[in-house]
Scaffold this active site. Sequence first.
Site, mmCIF file in Angstrom:
data_model
loop_
_atom_site.group_PDB
_atom_site.id
_atom_site.type_symbol
_atom_site.label_atom_id
_atom_site.label_comp_id
_atom_site.label_asym_id
_atom_site.label_seq_id
_atom_site.Cartn_x
_atom_site.Cartn_y
_atom_site.Cartn_z
ATOM 1 N N ASP A 122 0.852 -1.191 0.000
ATOM 2 C CA ASP A 122 0.000 0.000 0.000
ATOM 3 C C ASP A 122 0.887 1.240 0.000
ATOM 4 O O ASP A 122 1.854 1.314 0.766
ATOM 5 C CB ASP A 122 -0.909 -0.014 1.229
ATOM 6 C CG ASP A 122 -2.084 0.945 1.078
ATOM 7 O OD1 ASP A 122 -2.404 1.342 -0.062
ATOM 8 O OD2 ASP A 122 -2.693 1.296 2.110
ATOM 9 N N HIS A 129 -3.553 13.938 1.345
ATOM 10 C CA HIS A 129 -3.733 13.035 2.487
ATOM 11 C C HIS A 129 -2.475 13.014 3.353
ATOM 12 O O HIS A 129 -2.561 13.075 4.587
ATOM 13 C CB HIS A 129 -4.068 11.618 2.004
ATOM 14 C CG HIS A 129 -4.057 10.610 3.115
ATOM 15 N ND1 HIS A 129 -5.021 10.591 4.112
ATOM 16 C CD2 HIS A 129 -3.187 9.610 3.424
ATOM 17 C CE1 HIS A 129 -4.745 9.612 4.961
ATOM 18 N NE2 HIS A 129 -3.636 9.007 4.570
ATOM 19 N N GLU A 194 -10.319 3.891 4.561
ATOM 20 C CA GLU A 194 -9.483 4.707 3.673
ATOM 21 C C GLU A 194 -9.935 4.459 2.248
ATOM 22 O O GLU A 194 -9.947 3.314 1.775
ATOM 23 C CB GLU A 194 -7.987 4.353 3.831
ATOM 24 C CG GLU A 194 -7.438 4.783 5.195
ATOM 25 C CD GLU A 194 -5.923 4.659 5.304
ATOM 26 O OE1 GLU A 194 -5.310 3.905 4.523
ATOM 27 O OE2 GLU A 194 -5.350 5.341 6.184
ATOM 28 N N GLU A 196 -9.412 4.179 -1.397
ATOM 29 C CA GLU A 196 -8.253 3.955 -2.266
ATOM 30 C C GLU A 196 -8.690 3.226 -3.529
ATOM 31 O O GLU A 196 -9.792 2.696 -3.602
ATOM 32 C CB GLU A 196 -7.200 3.077 -1.556
ATOM 33 C CG GLU A 196 -6.777 3.603 -0.192
ATOM 34 C CD GLU A 196 -5.536 2.925 0.365
ATOM 35 O OE1 GLU A 196 -4.796 2.285 -0.422
ATOM 36 O OE2 GLU A 196 -5.302 3.044 1.582
ATOM 37 N N ASP A 228 -9.032 0.428 2.730
ATOM 38 C CA ASP A 228 -8.000 0.000 3.679
ATOM 39 C C ASP A 228 -8.483 0.336 5.094
ATOM 40 O O ASP A 228 -8.146 1.381 5.654
ATOM 41 C CB ASP A 228 -6.699 0.744 3.327
ATOM 42 C CG ASP A 228 -5.560 0.422 4.274
ATOM 43 O OD1 ASP A 228 -5.621 -0.611 4.962
ATOM 44 O OD2 ASP A 228 -4.603 1.216 4.316
ATOM 45 N N ARG A 232 -7.285 3.530 14.046
ATOM 46 C CA ARG A 232 -6.375 4.660 14.291
ATOM 47 C C ARG A 232 -5.713 4.619 15.655
ATOM 48 O O ARG A 232 -4.592 5.115 15.823
ATOM 49 C CB ARG A 232 -7.132 5.988 14.123
ATOM 50 C CG ARG A 232 -7.767 6.193 12.769
ATOM 51 C CD ARG A 232 -6.732 6.174 11.671
ATOM 52 N NE ARG A 232 -7.352 6.402 10.360
ATOM 53 C CZ ARG A 232 -6.726 6.190 9.214
ATOM 54 N NH1 ARG A 232 -5.477 5.749 9.205
ATOM 55 N NH2 ARG A 232 -7.334 6.397 8.073
ATOM 56 N N GLN A 235 -3.005 2.108 15.462
ATOM 57 C CA GLN A 235 -1.976 2.627 14.548
ATOM 58 C C GLN A 235 -1.085 3.659 15.238
ATOM 59 O O GLN A 235 0.144 3.619 15.120
ATOM 60 C CB GLN A 235 -2.673 3.263 13.329
ATOM 61 C CG GLN A 235 -1.724 3.708 12.230
ATOM 62 C CD GLN A 235 -2.476 4.340 11.054
ATOM 63 O OE1 GLN A 235 -3.701 4.373 11.015
ATOM 64 N NE2 GLN A 235 -1.732 4.862 10.085
ATOM 65 N N LYS A 248 -3.946 -2.358 10.437
ATOM 66 C CA LYS A 248 -4.481 -2.444 9.087
ATOM 67 C C LYS A 248 -4.590 -3.879 8.567
ATOM 68 O O LYS A 248 -5.224 -4.117 7.547
ATOM 69 C CB LYS A 248 -3.599 -1.639 8.121
ATOM 70 C CG LYS A 248 -3.781 -0.131 8.308
ATOM 71 C CD LYS A 248 -2.690 0.630 7.601
ATOM 72 C CE LYS A 248 -2.879 2.125 7.753
ATOM 73 N NZ LYS A 248 -3.922 2.688 6.877
ATOM 74 N N THR A 252 -9.029 -5.778 4.476
ATOM 75 C CA THR A 252 -8.953 -4.821 3.377
ATOM 76 C C THR A 252 -9.997 -5.275 2.362
ATOM 77 O O THR A 252 -9.978 -6.430 1.953
ATOM 78 C CB THR A 252 -7.553 -4.847 2.717
ATOM 79 O OG1 THR A 252 -6.560 -4.614 3.723
ATOM 80 C CG2 THR A 252 -7.434 -3.788 1.623
ATOM 81 N N GLU A 369 -9.522 12.462 8.602
ATOM 82 C CA GLU A 369 -9.430 13.808 8.028
ATOM 83 C C GLU A 369 -10.771 14.539 8.083
ATOM 84 O O GLU A 369 -10.834 15.722 8.386
ATOM 85 C CB GLU A 369 -8.964 13.720 6.576
ATOM 86 C CG GLU A 369 -7.539 13.229 6.433
ATOM 87 C CD GLU A 369 -7.263 12.721 5.024
ATOM 88 O OE1 GLU A 369 -6.849 13.529 4.194
ATOM 89 O OE2 GLU A 369 -7.472 11.524 4.768
#
Length: 428
Positions: A122, A129, A194, A196, A228, A232, A235, A248, A252, A369
């Site tokens: 990834d 971002h 996420e 993607e 993804d 958080r 992470q 993660k 997925t 975000e």
Amino acid sequence: MRLDETHDPARKSWIESANEPGCEFPIQNLPFGIFRRKRSKEAPRGGVAIGDRILDLAAVGVKTGSTLNRLAAAGGTARKALRALLSRALSDPKQKKRFAKHLVPMAQAELFLPVAIGDYSDFFTSLHHATNAGRMFRPDNPLLPNYKWLPIGYHGRASSVVVSGTPVVRPSGQRKPPETPAPSFGPSRRLDYEAEIAFVVGPGNPPGKPIRVRRALDHVFGVVLLNDWSARDLQAWEYQPLGPFLAKSFATTISPWIVTLEALEPFRVPAFVREAGDPAPLAYLHDEADQREGMFAIEIEMHLRSAKMRAAKMRSARLSRGNYATSYWTPAQIVAHHASNGCNLRPGDLLGSGTISGPAPDSVGSLLELTMGGKQPIRLPSGEQRGFLEDGDEVIECGRCAREGFATIGFGEAAGIVKPALVVQSVA
Ligand code: MN
């Protein structure tokens, strides 16, 4: 752009649903997937989406087996020939009699992962971002000095890549909010998505032999949507110094249909225009043609539908709309960079773009975000609020390519419902 009769916007199919406005799978698309009839004992096999049907590839003499890896390995020339043949078969009314018996309604089909994924990497190609996320951790210095020199990436986990519709169990792990002195173990409280896309690798390269940026797209089969899922809180605590790990690797989600590079040809655009003062890409990452038309304009939307919204039969709410074209690195650059040390890419490998966020506030591809790390929750049409995902939430990613003078094509969806964390036995 290399256009041929398969891109002709005037071409219609004898399958009427493929010609309806808004159809994601018109005859100009022809994405490949793996399917079988629901509740059947049939072996999963390759098919091509056309309108609301799937044409069994056996109808044109292509026996894929239960994955599309061999088709991926066959490369662009074979794929183009197959596309031309399918386009003629599905547009010429005289072929209807011969092919109609090989069609399965999509509503009656079960879809599988389109390829066996040996490796999944990834990237982090969206400058917006990278800046937004970096700012939360390093307000004065959001972008690290390597960002504009090389496409940043990490090795992801292939075993937990699942096809759209597969439920996602909330992960548990070590969480350590800044205000607590020690971590605790339990279900993630900051589960995120996420937005993607991912490139499915075509032929690939033998170990030790890099791929030139100029030829890099010869090694891309096509594109799928990719969510993804990211915890958080896990992470933030685990990511230094070696990068994402358990935050993660639990799941997925990808969409079932591989939209080929040929179908994307009309939607090529120039690479990101670098600011004055940005370094020029090093020679192994630079190619004139790639700079001129190596990017792809793909619109990505993220939608959310809570359990309450589902019960009330409400539609999903759109959270964001971004465009892959705003990314800093092109797909050819990530392929060339990945193989530049001699790392072998194999047919069916997955290369994620990284979260796609644009400059506009409603174009950001994660809740991190969108809600400023949970501090500014968003309001759903049901009156509920979300900082991060709750159990029962369904996240739906969709994508499309549209351009004046061409048929609009879609990607289907990459969707998943969040299930409660499994109870973890504490060990005394
Ligand atoms: Mn990611």
